[in-house]
Motif scaffolding. Structure first.
Motif, PDB file in Angstrom:
ATOM      1  N   LYS A  64       0.810  -1.014   0.150  1.00 44.77           N
ATOM      2  CA  LYS A  64      -0.211  -0.022   0.165  1.00 44.77           C
ATOM      3  C   LYS A  64       0.729   1.601   0.124  1.00 44.77           C
ATOM      4  O   LYS A  64      -0.144   2.055  -0.221  1.00 44.77           O
ATOM      5  CB  LYS A  64      -1.121  -0.105   1.617  1.00 44.77           C
ATOM      6  N   ASN A  65       2.453   0.737   0.725  1.00 44.77           N
ATOM      7  CA  ASN A  65       2.886   2.319   0.139  1.00 44.77           C
ATOM      8  C   ASN A  65       3.885   2.756  -1.152  1.00 44.77           C
ATOM      9  O   ASN A  65       4.673   3.295  -0.948  1.00 44.77           O
ATOM     10  CB  ASN A  65       4.028   2.378   1.719  1.00 44.77           C
ATOM     11  N   ALA A  87       1.603   9.190  -5.922  1.00 45.23           N
ATOM     12  CA  ALA A  87       0.861   9.166  -4.840  1.00 45.23           C
ATOM     13  C   ALA A  87      -0.801   9.527  -4.587  1.00 45.23           C
ATOM     14  O   ALA A  87      -1.004   8.501  -3.702  1.00 45.23           O
ATOM     15  CB  ALA A  87       0.801  11.027  -4.561  1.00 45.23           C
ATOM     16  N   GLN A  88      -1.461   9.577  -5.745  1.00 46.63           N
ATOM     17  CA  GLN A  88      -3.451   8.670  -5.678  1.00 46.63           C
ATOM     18  C   GLN A  88      -3.181   7.803  -5.162  1.00 46.63           C
ATOM     19  O   GLN A  88      -4.146   7.037  -4.691  1.00 46.63           O
ATOM     20  CB  GLN A  88      -3.625   9.385  -7.129  1.00 46.63           C
ATOM     21  N   THR A 105      -1.662   5.293  -3.699  1.00 45.50           N
ATOM     22  CA  THR A 105      -0.680   4.924  -2.663  1.00 45.50           C
ATOM     23  C   THR A 105      -2.134   5.514  -1.324  1.00 45.50           C
ATOM     24  O   THR A 105      -2.488   4.687  -0.462  1.00 45.50           O
ATOM     25  CB  THR A 105       0.851   5.555  -1.880  1.00 45.50           C
ATOM     26  N   THR A 106      -2.693   6.541  -1.727  1.00 45.92           N
ATOM     27  CA  THR A 106      -3.397   6.983  -0.600  1.00 45.92           C
ATOM     28  C   THR A 106      -4.879   5.986  -0.784  1.00 45.92           C
ATOM     29  O   THR A 106      -4.849   5.688  -0.129  1.00 45.92           O
ATOM     30  CB  THR A 106      -4.142   8.647  -1.317  1.00 45.92           C
ATOM     31  N   ASP A 119      -3.909   2.922   0.660  1.00 44.65           N
ATOM     32  CA  ASP A 119      -4.308   2.901   2.011  1.00 44.65           C
ATOM     33  C   ASP A 119      -5.553   2.849   2.831  1.00 44.65           C
ATOM     34  O   ASP A 119      -6.376   2.936   3.259  1.00 44.65           O
ATOM     35  CB  ASP A 119      -3.049   3.728   2.725  1.00 44.65           C
ATOM     36  N   ALA A 120      -5.981   4.048   2.076  1.00 41.59           N
ATOM     37  CA  ALA A 120      -8.072   3.790   2.386  1.00 41.59           C
ATOM     38  C   ALA A 120      -8.446   2.813   2.518  1.00 41.59           C
ATOM     39  O   ALA A 120      -9.261   2.453   2.969  1.00 41.59           O
ATOM     40  CB  ALA A 120      -8.372   5.238   1.801  1.00 41.59           C
ATOM     41  N   ASP A 164      -9.060  14.061  -1.449  1.00 40.39           N
ATOM     42  CA  ASP A 164      -8.921  14.314  -0.197  1.00 40.39           C
ATOM     43  C   ASP A 164      -9.401  13.791   0.798  1.00 40.39           C
ATOM     44  O   ASP A 164      -9.595  13.996   1.679  1.00 40.39           O
ATOM     45  CB  ASP A 164      -9.112  16.277  -0.443  1.00 40.39           C
ATOM     46  N   ASP A 198     -11.688   9.213   2.867  1.00 44.43           N
ATOM     47  CA  ASP A 198     -12.623   8.210   3.797  1.00 44.43           C
ATOM     48  C   ASP A 198     -13.572   8.723   3.828  1.00 44.43           C
ATOM     49  O   ASP A 198     -15.049   7.371   3.482  1.00 44.43           O
ATOM     50  CB  ASP A 198     -12.298   8.283   5.128  1.00 44.43           C
TER      51      ASP A 198
END
Length: 252
Positions: free
Chosen positions: A126-127, A167-168, A170-171, A174-175, A212, A215
Protein backbone atom coordinates in the motif's frame (compact mmCIF):
# COMPACT_ATOMS: atom_id res chain seq x y z
CA UNK A 1 46.37 12.91 70.25
CA UNK A 2 43.22 10.86 69.90
CA UNK A 3 42.11 12.99 66.96
CA UNK A 4 45.37 12.33 65.11
CA UNK A 5 45.05 8.60 65.63
CA UNK A 6 41.49 8.65 64.30
CA UNK A 7 42.59 10.45 61.11
CA UNK A 8 45.38 7.93 60.56
CA UNK A 9 42.98 5.01 60.97
CA UNK A 10 40.60 6.58 58.43
CA UNK A 11 43.41 6.98 55.93
CA UNK A 12 44.49 3.36 56.39
CA UNK A 13 41.01 1.87 56.04
CA UNK A 14 39.73 4.01 53.09
CA UNK A 15 40.38 3.08 49.44
CA UNK A 16 42.51 5.47 47.49
CA UNK A 17 41.62 6.64 43.94
CA UNK A 18 43.91 4.05 42.33
CA UNK A 19 42.46 1.23 44.40
CA UNK A 20 38.93 2.30 43.50
CA UNK A 21 39.81 2.38 39.81
CA UNK A 22 41.35 -1.09 39.98
CA UNK A 23 38.29 -2.43 41.83
CA UNK A 24 35.91 -1.01 39.22
CA UNK A 25 38.06 -2.30 36.38
CA UNK A 26 38.15 -5.79 37.86
CA UNK A 27 34.38 -5.78 38.35
CA UNK A 28 33.89 -4.70 34.74
CA UNK A 29 36.20 -7.44 33.52
CA UNK A 30 34.31 -10.05 35.55
CA UNK A 31 30.96 -8.89 34.13
CA UNK A 32 32.38 -8.79 30.60
CA UNK A 33 33.84 -12.27 30.96
CA UNK A 34 30.57 -13.64 32.32
CA UNK A 35 28.68 -12.03 29.45
CA UNK A 36 30.99 -13.52 26.85
CA UNK A 37 30.96 -16.98 28.39
CA UNK A 38 27.40 -17.50 29.61
CA UNK A 39 24.98 -15.53 27.37
CA UNK A 40 25.11 -17.46 24.11
CA UNK A 41 22.26 -17.73 21.61
CA UNK A 42 20.78 -21.21 21.88
CA UNK A 43 17.12 -20.60 20.97
CA UNK A 44 15.24 -18.45 18.43
CA UNK A 45 11.59 -17.45 18.73
CA UNK A 46 9.97 -15.89 15.64
CA UNK A 47 6.52 -14.27 15.86
CA UNK A 48 4.26 -12.42 13.42
CA UNK A 49 5.39 -14.17 10.24
CA UNK A 50 3.12 -15.58 7.54
CA UNK A 51 4.95 -14.99 4.26
CA UNK A 52 8.23 -16.44 5.48
CA UNK A 53 9.20 -19.45 7.56
CA UNK A 54 11.01 -19.14 10.88
CA UNK A 55 14.10 -20.59 9.25
CA UNK A 56 14.13 -17.99 6.45
CA UNK A 57 13.91 -15.13 8.95
CA UNK A 58 16.60 -16.58 11.22
CA UNK A 59 18.94 -17.09 8.27
CA UNK A 60 18.34 -13.53 7.05
CA UNK A 61 19.17 -12.18 10.51
CA UNK A 62 22.77 -13.31 10.26
CA UNK A 63 22.67 -14.52 13.88
CA UNK A 64 23.63 -18.13 14.58
CA UNK A 65 23.44 -20.47 17.53
CA UNK A 66 26.48 -19.86 19.71
CA UNK A 67 26.72 -16.13 18.96
CA UNK A 68 26.91 -13.82 21.94
CA UNK A 69 23.37 -12.73 22.76
CA UNK A 70 24.35 -9.45 24.39
CA UNK A 71 26.48 -8.39 21.43
CA UNK A 72 23.72 -8.88 18.84
CA UNK A 73 23.29 -5.49 17.13
CA UNK A 74 19.52 -5.01 17.03
CA UNK A 75 19.50 -2.26 14.40
CA UNK A 76 21.88 -4.03 12.06
CA UNK A 77 20.05 -7.33 12.42
CA UNK A 78 16.67 -5.72 11.72
CA UNK A 79 18.07 -4.04 8.60
CA UNK A 80 19.46 -7.34 7.35
CA UNK A 81 16.07 -9.01 7.68
CA UNK A 82 14.14 -6.17 6.01
CA UNK A 83 16.72 -5.91 3.24
CA UNK A 84 16.44 -9.57 2.24
CA UNK A 85 12.77 -10.30 2.92
CA UNK A 86 10.71 -7.71 1.06
CA UNK A 87 7.34 -8.44 2.64
CA UNK A 88 8.69 -7.59 6.10
CA UNK A 89 8.23 -3.93 7.02
CA UNK A 90 9.11 -3.88 10.72
CA UNK A 91 11.41 -5.96 12.91
CA UNK A 92 11.79 -5.90 16.68
CA UNK A 93 14.35 -7.97 18.57
CA UNK A 94 14.19 -8.94 22.22
CA UNK A 95 16.98 -10.60 24.21
CA UNK A 96 15.57 -13.10 26.67
CA UNK A 97 18.34 -14.19 29.01
CA UNK A 98 20.13 -16.46 29.24
CA UNK A 99 20.05 -17.56 25.57
CA UNK A 100 16.90 -16.72 23.59
CA UNK A 101 16.62 -14.19 20.76
CA UNK A 102 13.02 -13.27 19.96
CA UNK A 103 12.40 -11.83 16.50
CA UNK A 104 9.03 -10.11 16.05
CA UNK A 105 8.05 -9.04 12.54
CA UNK A 106 5.26 -7.17 10.79
CA UNK A 107 4.59 -8.15 7.20
CA UNK A 108 3.09 -6.15 4.37
CA UNK A 109 0.62 -7.85 2.07
CA UNK A 110 0.34 -7.31 -1.66
CA UNK A 111 -2.19 -4.50 -2.11
CA UNK A 112 -2.13 -4.32 -5.92
CA UNK A 113 -0.09 -5.13 -8.99
CA UNK A 114 1.31 -2.97 -11.76
CA UNK A 115 2.59 -3.89 -15.21
CA UNK A 116 5.77 -2.31 -16.54
CA UNK A 117 6.62 -1.29 -20.10
CA UNK A 118 7.93 -4.74 -21.05
CA UNK A 119 4.83 -6.54 -19.79
CA UNK A 120 6.13 -7.82 -16.45
CA UNK A 121 3.73 -7.54 -13.51
CA UNK A 122 4.84 -6.71 -9.97
CA UNK A 123 3.11 -6.86 -6.62
CA UNK A 124 3.28 -3.68 -4.56
CA UNK A 125 2.21 -2.90 -1.02
CA UNK A 126 0.00 0.00 0.00
CA UNK A 127 3.02 2.30 0.26
CA UNK A 128 4.22 1.63 -3.28
CA UNK A 129 7.02 -0.73 -2.27
CA UNK A 130 7.72 -3.45 -4.84
CA UNK A 131 7.37 -6.84 -3.19
CA UNK A 132 7.91 -9.45 -5.89
CA UNK A 133 7.12 -10.40 -9.46
CA UNK A 134 3.51 -11.34 -10.05
CA UNK A 135 3.82 -14.32 -12.38
CA UNK A 136 0.09 -15.06 -12.10
CA UNK A 137 -1.22 -11.66 -10.96
CA UNK A 138 -4.42 -11.46 -8.97
CA UNK A 139 -5.97 -8.84 -6.74
CA UNK A 140 -6.20 -5.15 -7.58
CA UNK A 141 -4.88 -4.23 -11.02
CA UNK A 142 -3.55 -0.72 -11.57
CA UNK A 143 -4.00 0.86 -15.00
CA UNK A 144 -2.95 4.26 -16.23
CA UNK A 145 0.37 4.07 -14.37
CA UNK A 146 3.29 2.34 -16.07
CA UNK A 147 6.37 2.15 -13.86
CA UNK A 148 9.73 3.03 -15.35
CA UNK A 149 11.45 0.66 -12.98
CA UNK A 150 10.46 -2.02 -10.52
CA UNK A 151 12.96 -3.70 -8.22
CA UNK A 152 11.86 -5.94 -5.38
CA UNK A 153 12.49 -4.27 -2.05
CA UNK A 154 12.42 -0.72 -3.39
CA UNK A 155 9.75 1.90 -4.02
CA UNK A 156 8.15 1.90 -7.45
CA UNK A 157 9.87 4.24 -9.92
CA UNK A 158 7.59 6.23 -12.23
CA UNK A 159 8.17 8.63 -15.09
CA UNK A 160 8.55 12.32 -14.46
CA UNK A 161 5.09 13.80 -14.18
CA UNK A 162 3.53 10.59 -12.83
CA UNK A 163 4.47 11.31 -9.21
CA UNK A 164 0.96 12.66 -8.55
CA UNK A 165 -0.63 9.48 -9.85
CA UNK A 166 1.64 7.36 -7.67
CA UNK A 167 0.67 9.49 -4.65
CA UNK A 168 -3.00 9.01 -5.53
CA UNK A 169 -2.45 5.26 -5.79
CA UNK A 170 -0.84 4.90 -2.36
CA UNK A 171 -3.54 7.12 -0.81
CA UNK A 172 -6.25 4.95 -2.34
CA UNK A 173 -4.64 1.64 -1.37
CA UNK A 174 -4.21 2.78 2.21
CA UNK A 175 -7.82 4.00 2.41
CA UNK A 176 -9.27 0.85 0.83
CA UNK A 177 -7.49 -1.26 3.43
CA UNK A 178 -8.47 1.05 6.29
CA UNK A 179 -12.16 1.15 5.29
CA UNK A 180 -12.13 -2.61 4.67
CA UNK A 181 -13.29 -2.80 1.04
CA UNK A 182 -10.05 -3.62 -0.79
CA UNK A 183 -11.40 -7.08 -1.62
CA UNK A 184 -14.33 -5.47 -3.49
CA UNK A 185 -12.05 -3.54 -5.84
CA UNK A 186 -10.50 -5.26 -8.86
CA UNK A 187 -9.11 -2.28 -10.80
CA UNK A 188 -7.77 1.17 -9.95
CA UNK A 189 -7.78 3.32 -13.09
CA UNK A 190 -5.46 6.33 -12.95
CA UNK A 191 -5.58 7.16 -16.66
CA UNK A 192 -7.71 10.28 -16.15
CA UNK A 193 -5.92 13.09 -14.34
CA UNK A 194 -7.38 13.94 -10.94
CA UNK A 195 -10.31 11.56 -11.37
CA UNK A 196 -9.23 8.04 -10.42
CA UNK A 197 -11.80 5.33 -10.96
CA UNK A 198 -12.45 2.03 -9.25
CA UNK A 199 -14.00 -1.15 -10.57
CA UNK A 200 -16.19 -2.20 -7.66
CA UNK A 201 -17.91 -5.57 -7.24
CA UNK A 202 -17.07 -6.22 -10.91
CA UNK A 203 -20.22 -4.30 -11.97
CA UNK A 204 -19.70 -0.71 -10.98
CA UNK A 205 -17.31 1.96 -12.19
CA UNK A 206 -16.78 4.43 -9.37
CA UNK A 207 -15.66 7.94 -10.33
CA UNK A 208 -13.93 9.49 -7.35
CA UNK A 209 -12.78 12.92 -8.49
CA UNK A 210 -10.55 14.62 -5.92
CA UNK A 211 -9.46 12.25 -3.17
CA UNK A 212 -8.88 14.78 -0.40
CA UNK A 213 -11.86 13.33 1.48
CA UNK A 214 -11.32 9.75 0.36
CA UNK A 215 -12.52 8.14 3.60
CA UNK A 216 -15.82 10.01 3.36
CA UNK A 217 -16.22 9.06 -0.30
CA UNK A 218 -15.55 5.39 0.32
CA UNK A 219 -18.03 5.32 3.20
CA UNK A 220 -20.50 7.04 0.87
CA UNK A 221 -19.79 4.35 -1.75
CA UNK A 222 -20.69 1.62 0.72
CA UNK A 223 -23.98 3.36 1.52
CA UNK A 224 -24.85 3.80 -2.19
CA UNK A 225 -24.01 0.18 -2.97
CA UNK A 226 -26.42 -1.00 -0.29
CA UNK A 227 -29.23 0.82 -2.09
CA UNK A 228 -28.56 -0.96 -5.39
CA UNK A 229 -29.73 -4.44 -6.25
CA UNK A 230 -27.47 -7.30 -7.27
CA UNK A 231 -28.80 -7.09 -10.82
CA UNK A 232 -27.89 -3.45 -11.33
CA UNK A 233 -24.67 -2.30 -12.95
CA UNK A 234 -23.36 1.07 -14.02
CA UNK A 235 -21.39 4.10 -12.89
CA UNK A 236 -21.43 5.58 -9.41
CA UNK A 237 -20.39 9.23 -9.61
CA UNK A 238 -18.74 10.33 -6.38
CA UNK A 239 -16.99 13.39 -7.75
CA UNK A 240 -19.49 15.50 -5.75
CA UNK A 241 -18.76 18.42 -8.08
CA UNK A 242 -22.21 19.90 -8.65
CA UNK A 243 -24.54 19.23 -5.73
CA UNK A 244 -22.39 17.23 -3.30
CA UNK A 245 -24.54 14.19 -4.00
CA UNK A 246 -23.65 10.79 -5.42
CA UNK A 247 -25.26 9.86 -8.72
CA UNK A 248 -25.85 6.46 -10.30
CA UNK A 249 -25.90 6.04 -14.06
CA UNK A 250 -27.07 2.54 -15.04
CA UNK A 251 -25.57 0.77 -18.01
CA UNK A 252 -27.63 1.11 -21.18
Amino acid sequence: MNKDNTKKRRRRTGLGPLQKFITILLAALVVSFATMVFFKVDTFVVVGNNQYTDEEIIEASGVAVGDNLILVNKGQTANLIRGQLNYITEVKLLRVLPGTLEISVNESGAAAYVTDSVGSSWYIDKNGKVLSKADQPNGIAVVGLTPEGATAGYELTVAEGDETRLAQLTTLLDALERIGIAANVSVIDLSTDYNPKLTYDERFIVELGAIDDIDYKLEYLIAVRELLTDSQAGTIDLTLDSDSMAHFRPNA
